[in-house]
Design an enzyme around this catalytic site. Structure first.
Site, PDB file in Angstrom:
ATOM      1  N   GLU A 141      42.511  43.585  36.746  1.00  8.77           N
ATOM      2  CA  GLU A 141      42.766  42.708  36.939  1.00  8.77           C
ATOM      3  C   GLU A 141      43.803  43.289  38.247  1.00  8.77           C
ATOM      4  O   GLU A 141      45.031  42.144  37.856  1.00  8.77           O
ATOM      5  CB  GLU A 141      42.787  41.825  37.686  1.00  8.77           C
ATOM      6  N   CYS A 194      45.553  35.128  42.562  1.00  9.46           N
ATOM      7  CA  CYS A 194      45.322  36.079  42.524  1.00  9.46           C
ATOM      8  C   CYS A 194      44.121  35.443  44.450  1.00  9.46           C
ATOM      9  O   CYS A 194      44.017  37.041  44.181  1.00  9.46           O
ATOM     10  CB  CYS A 194      44.790  37.343  41.537  1.00  9.46           C
TER      11      CYS A 194
END
Lengths: 505, 505
Positions: B246, B283
């Site tokens: 990620e 994020c």
């Protein structure tokens, strides 16, 4: 413009007029058409998508009398085998139509809102798998129908709702062009955009396409060298894409002492039949057979090989590299040949069966050479003196599509250590069978650890092959009218869904 | 031996004595232990596996009073947030225990033999997902519990039955060591091999581990640069492995004209709250907000930012690179600042909120610079004059974890073209919400197109995260006693299975 010309491997004569390589400008417009068709195809009703697959299958079956002889002239695989392969290919298309209709491939999952949930509140969440976008398929040489233009990769990508660009194999350009025309005609009859399906020609076009930003995933069936090079291109992109390659596989097969005793000659003939089938050009060919020392099967094996009718290989290049590989193995120290290869001096690309023997000890020492896949009708027998020697030798075997054990009831108690060394090396474990023959079924796994595939999480045969071309998308607190049908209240598609963690229909 | 030392970001003082980097020899023995524990862990009864996850969760909850202050001293994220994050982490472990008990993650699939099937006979085929083997997890800095030593990657890999080697993040070495000790003590109490779980320290150890043949897959949460480098190592191996990274995400958020009219000030404060949450170190931070020109929200936005209490960033390096990025953006032509950043001269690593504005036209021209993720409490507003301008601008946005629309009932008819450009760019689509806050739930998708993740087919949050660490294995014509329990006749585990294509329990 460069022509791709095929050869009739039975005669060495040209098999057709040749097909032009796809020029760069044409490739670019193909990819743009595929990209712009993606959303339209993705949102087409699922019933239309399954109808399309069935219509393609029907049309291909209708054209069998044209396609099978064309395939035979370019591959030499023979009409009975090619007729059966075409039937398998259309069966596969119809199975994917069923998969679409059944709907669980969408993995529709709904969580109802839980504003008081601990540790954090949960909003309305609805998740579904959606098509990745245009998929590039590299066709294989050895299955001109089942792993080619409209083979498993194409069928599963269309089932997922992805436009497909097929890079035809150089071995059967005329068949590829003709198959492509048939598929395109069905797409036109269904009033779908032409960009959903295109065939491109030439290695340069394939390499250009795999690094093009409009391609979102790729499938491949072929050699380890070719597959690795394309995998590296796909992974090295500015925006890497999934690359599902089926590369080389040696398919180790173990025979226990008890099995040799109980049915040695049956095993010998089954083995020879399996490794020479299709002139040994199957990815599931048993390339390594582990026999207990003192098996006493040399004569039975030699007789079985002697009974094999000569058959052509796919093309001259493959036949040459097979002949070279066999000669090298025959000359390798500590390797002996079970049969003296017959000379074959006729024109064309013929493959002469060969069978070699070594010991487990020598094999373990020289596994880097001896445990390599050989594409063609040969195999290597490894004689083991003990389970310890067998396990040592198996530990030098790389990942394979399959691993097989021939054993008896009396072996069940002691076979676990052997299975434990085979299991991490294979995607399919077979008991008392042969690895050639891959049923198209829900429970099939055709994919194993590297180098047999580039990604062992997936299969290229069977309904779950569709999962390779789908990615999950979650809709959070979305207005009902903007949700995909698969996620709407009341389950209008009537598909299996998971609601608040529980499976429901 | 090199020490990894953390800093208290509130004071700039050392947060502990430091932890030594893992030497190469120790790493190698760790990996051997993980490898040799793999089969034992894979074949442990599933009830033992779920019990282990629950016991780890219980022990972590028991130790909250020790762990939360330790985490706070190394990350400055504050005790309320860290208490909630630890609760989320243990909730996640317990959810994976449920997933194990429910059993459908095994995807058990059985096809009964059909010797007369056309075009080819079908043998007895039984397919199940099995653990890949030792998994390497790269912990993140910004979630010291939920995406760190025993976060989602670790929990899902253990749930899959894979041994886990965690490469601790340099930002919180003391917490990582202590969390690791707690997990290891639970594993020992359950009489399982220690090799099931180890924490390693140091970037070199991480790089060495990702290319080691004993590691079969890796998970990562962090920067695009770091993630790309590790992805390239994993893909470049002689035997490439799956790498689930990620990386960066800008999380575009679109507000319609009608939404601004209906609830402009609510949107302004919700937006400021979301992009400054956790000092903008999520994020899922909304890094790009698309507002209709003439929105008239400058004052409301500036007031909301003025009300944000100063909070520290994770460490000095991150604070410096945030300050540099903000200053560059402030100085960029055609970008104006909504607030003049307050000076912060106290010691420590503080993040000062910033908000910038540009036009859709300028954004589209300079997207390479302006559409880049900035880790920290800033965001960029893009003012669009028309839907055409909006869509053009969105087309320059790369893949993200999320994409959000704020709209009203009156927008539903015309919003589809906007959703069609957002959908291929995100893993989660949100309506009238904010992307920060990722519920741990069955229908969650935390993963989107490159560069937000390296593989958009998977999620790192929610039950299906377990799928990343499993590969299918098919047993063909196997003796019943040698089959895994999940595939045995009579369904002894009582799990959902697919039999001859139909879902059954």
């Amino acid at each position: 413009m460069k022509l791709i010309e095929s050869m009739n491997p039975r005669t060495g004569e040209p098999a057709g007029a040749g097909v032009s390589e796809t020029p760069a400008a044409e490739l670019s417009s193909t990819l743009s058409l595929a990209k712009s068709a993606a959303r339209r195809f993705a949102t087409e009703p699922l019933t239309e998508r399954s109808a399309l697959l069935r219509a393609i299958a029907d049309k291909l079956d209708d054209r069998a009398e044209e396609l099978v002889p064309l395939a035979d002239s370019e591959t030499g695989l023979g009409k009975p085998r090619l007729t059966s392969e075409l039937a398998r290919t259309t069966f596969q298309l119809r199975l994917f139509a069923q998969v679409i209709d059944e709907g669980s491939f969408l993995e529709a999952t709904l969580d109802t809102p839980a504003p008081d949930a601990k540790p954090v509140p949960r909003p309305d969440l609805r998740r579904v798998l959606e098509p990745l976008g245009p998929v590039l398929v590299f066709a294989a040489s050895n299955f001109p129908f089942a792993f080619s233009v409209v083979g498993g990769d194409t069928a599963s990508a269309l089932a997922a709702g992805c436009p497909v660009v097929v890079k035809a194999h150089e071995g059967h350009p005329e068949l590829s062009r003709r198959t492509g025309e048939i598929v395109s005609s069905v797409i036109a009859e269904h009033n779908l955009p032409a960009g959903i399906f295109t065939v491109i020609f030439g290695q340069q076009a394939g390499r250009d396409a795999v690094v093009d930003h409009r391609i979102k995933a790729a499938g491949f069936t072929g050699s380890t060298t070719g597959g690795r090079a394309l995998f590296d291109l796909a992974s090295g992109r500015v925006d890497p894409i999934p690359f599902y390659g089926e590369l080389g596989s040696v398919n180790p097969t173990v025979v226990t002492k008890a099995a040799v005793r109980a049915r040695g000659s049956e095993i010998a003939s089954g083995f020879v039949n399996s490794f020479t089938l299709g002139t040994g050009q199957f990815c599931t060919k048993p390339g390594l057979l582990f026999l207990p020392a003192g098996h006493n099967l040399d004569t039975a094996l030699a007789e079985a090989i002697g009974a094999v009718e000569p058959t052509p290989m796919l093309n001259a290049r493959i036949a040459e590299s097979y002949a070279k590989f066999s000669a090298e193995l025959a000359a390798y120290p500590a390797v002996r040949s079970i049969v003296t290869p017959r000379l074959h001096t006729e024109p064309g690309a013929w493959g002469v069966p060969a069978l070699f023997v070594t010991t487990a000890e020598k094999f373990t020492e020289a596994a880097e050479t001896l445990a390599t896949e050989c594409f063609g009708p040969s195999s290597l027998i490894i004689e083991y003196a003990s389970t310890h020697e067998l396990i040592n030798a198996l530990q030098s075997v790389e990942g394979s599509l399959t691993a097989t054990v021939h054993g008896e009831q009396s072996d069940l108690q002691n076979i676990t250590p052997v299975l434990d060394v085979l299991r991490p090396r294979a995607g399919r474990l077979i008991w008392n069978g042969w690895p050639t023959g891959v049923a198209v079924a829900w429970a099939m796994q055709h994919g194993g650890p590297w180098p047999s595939t580039t990604n062992s999480l997936h299969t290229s045969v069977g309904p779950t092959a569709v999962r390779r071309w789908l990615r999950p998308v979650t809709y959070q607190s979305f207005p009902h009218d903007l949700l995909p049908q698969a996620l709407q209240d009341g389950n209008p598609l009537g598909i299996p869904r998971r609601v608040d963690g529980a499976l429901r229909r």
